[in-house]
Each structure stands twice: as C-alpha cells, then as structure tokens.
Design a protein around this motif. Structure first.
Motif, PDB file in Angstrom:
ATOM      1  N   ILE A  69      20.593  66.543  54.944  1.00 37.81           N
ATOM      2  CA  ILE A  69      21.802  65.728  54.777  1.00 37.81           C
ATOM      3  C   ILE A  69      23.071  66.424  55.258  1.00 37.81           C
ATOM      4  O   ILE A  69      24.175  65.902  55.064  1.00 37.81           O
ATOM      5  N   LYS A  75      26.086  61.548  50.363  1.00 34.99           N
ATOM      6  CA  LYS A  75      24.863  61.161  49.674  1.00 34.99           C
ATOM      7  C   LYS A  75      24.825  61.656  48.229  1.00 34.99           C
ATOM      8  O   LYS A  75      24.019  61.190  47.435  1.00 34.99           O
ATOM      9  N   SER A 150      27.054  58.000  43.476  1.00 38.17           N
ATOM     10  CA  SER A 150      25.649  58.258  43.799  1.00 38.17           C
ATOM     11  C   SER A 150      24.846  58.300  42.510  1.00 38.17           C
ATOM     12  O   SER A 150      25.156  59.076  41.618  1.00 38.17           O
TER      13      SER A 150
END
Length: 247
Positions: A69, A75, A150
């Motif tokens: 990532i 994220k 998230s």
C-alpha cells in the motif's frame, strides 16, 4: 491460525542524511491490538507516518491484506494524540467528515455515521459541539471518526495520554470491548509501560538511535475487567521489569 492483516517489512527512514528508524518489521493480526512501546523521540510516530502513507520510507514495504500500500495511501486510519475535532462542527459532522472527504453526500455520510453512535456510547451528542463534551467523550468521537475513515486497521498514537488516570483506564477497557465488537485491528503507540501491558497481546519494543525493534514480547494477561488488580500480580510486575531493562 492467525491471519496477518498488516505487515511492515524492513522499513527504514532517513532524513537529511540521518537515519530515524532502521529495518523495522512488525505484523498485526486480524482483530488484534499490538503496542509499539518506546521513549520519546525514538521514531514511533515516524513509523506511523510511513504506514499511513504520510511519508515514504527510504527502504522497506507495507502490506495490507497482502497488498503493498505504499503507492496507494489512504487505506489505514490514523489518530493522533489530540482529538483534533473541528470546534465549529457538530459531533455528527465531525464524525462523518471522512466520508464527506471521500465524496459521500453529507446527508448520507451523517446517516452512515449515526449507526455507530450508540455502540460508541455517543447517543445524544450528535448536535452538540466538541466544547460541550468531556475529554473521554471527545476521544470516543475522535475514535469513531477514525473508524469511519477505515474500518479495518487503526493507528492510534497515544490517544489516551491527555486523560486523567481514572478516565484513561475506563477508555482502555471501553476501546478493547468496542474493538472486539467491530472487528478492528489496532496498532497503538505508547510510552506508558503499564498501558502497553494492560491492553496489548503483543508489544514491540523500539529503542536506540536510529530506532530499531529490539524485542517482541507476548503478553498473557486478561484484557478486560479490573486493570488495577492486574497491575498488582507477579506476572504483570515481571513483564514490567523485563521492559524496563530494554528501554
């Protein structure tokens, strides 16, 4: 068998020719709370800045569910020491802000956030402003906002450090319970040894200059109930002695 949710592999950060952290590798399993414990200035926040995508490492990789990532930030949610609630927005608008930033209409964002207010102990605060809430309630709102960003992995950087001792203990127990309910995985920075032992299943000790992981400690103690009683047990004291020798 444990399912690895987040994996940091051989991460180093260098700034203006000076290494801040070096060759750090850690794993976070699904539904687990793991503490990163170290003294001030050892590079804990730098590590979180890398994981969250705020800065790029000099070397190393970060994986979420097996996918790198580093080139795809946003994220993982990240909560700093202060709640950073916007004073001119109501609690419902503060909490739903991550969804609005992602392009969700304000009315829909409020609707989605509202579903979690009871679970986070925030019912009745929707139309209030941050200055109308206690420190503990503000932290709950900030944690819910973090979750709305998230719902998989949260990075918490000393989120309870500004609270008094009694409120802090209550918030620790509350967070462990809510984390289990919503299936959240958490990396938790602290320099409080007692806190690390009380709330985590594993502790990574980071020390030195540059900061390095010097040891991983597995903690086998009950995570809910009366923390004050746990701190008096011989097992707790043994963990504390071991950690003090490492820092």
């Amino acid at each position: 068998m444990n399912e690895i949710k987040l994996q940091v592999k051989n991460v180093s950060v260098e700034f203006e020719g000076k290494k801040i952290i070096e060759d750090i590798s850690i794993d976070l399993n699904k539904g687990e709370l793991v503490c990163i414990l170290g003294t001030s200035g050892v590079g804990k926040t730098t590590l979180f800045n890398v994981i969250s995508g705020l800065i790029s490492p000099t070397s190393g990789e970060v994986f979420l569910d097996g996918k790198n990532i580093l080139e795809n930030s946003g994220k993982i949610s990240y909560m700093l020491q202060k709640d950073l609630l916007l004073p001119f927005k109501t609690i419902i608008d503060n909490v739903s802000l991550p969804l609005v930033i992602k392009g969700v209409k304000k009315s829909e964002a409020r609707k989605r956030a509202q579903k979690y207010f009871a679970e986070f102990g925030l019912s009745g605060t929707e139309k209030k402003y941050p200055n109308q809430l206690s420190g503990g309630m503000r932290q709950r709102a900030a944690l819910l906002r973090t979750y709305m960003f998230s719902c998989e992995v949260a990075l918490l950087d000393e989120p309870f450090s500004a609270l008094d001792a009694i409120t802090k203990r209550k918030m620790q127990n509350w967070y462990l319970n809510i984390m289990e309910k919503i299936k959240l995985s958490t990396l938790f920075i602290t320099h409080d040894i007692d806190e690390a032992i009380l709330i985590s299943k594993r502790i990574y000790i980071i020390s030195g200059n540059p900061g390095k992981i010097t040891k991983e400690i597995k903690v086998d103690l009950p995570k809910t109930g009366n923390g004050d009683e746990v701190t008096l047990t011989e097992k707790f004291i043994e963990y504390k002695r071991e950690i003090l020798k490492l820092l």
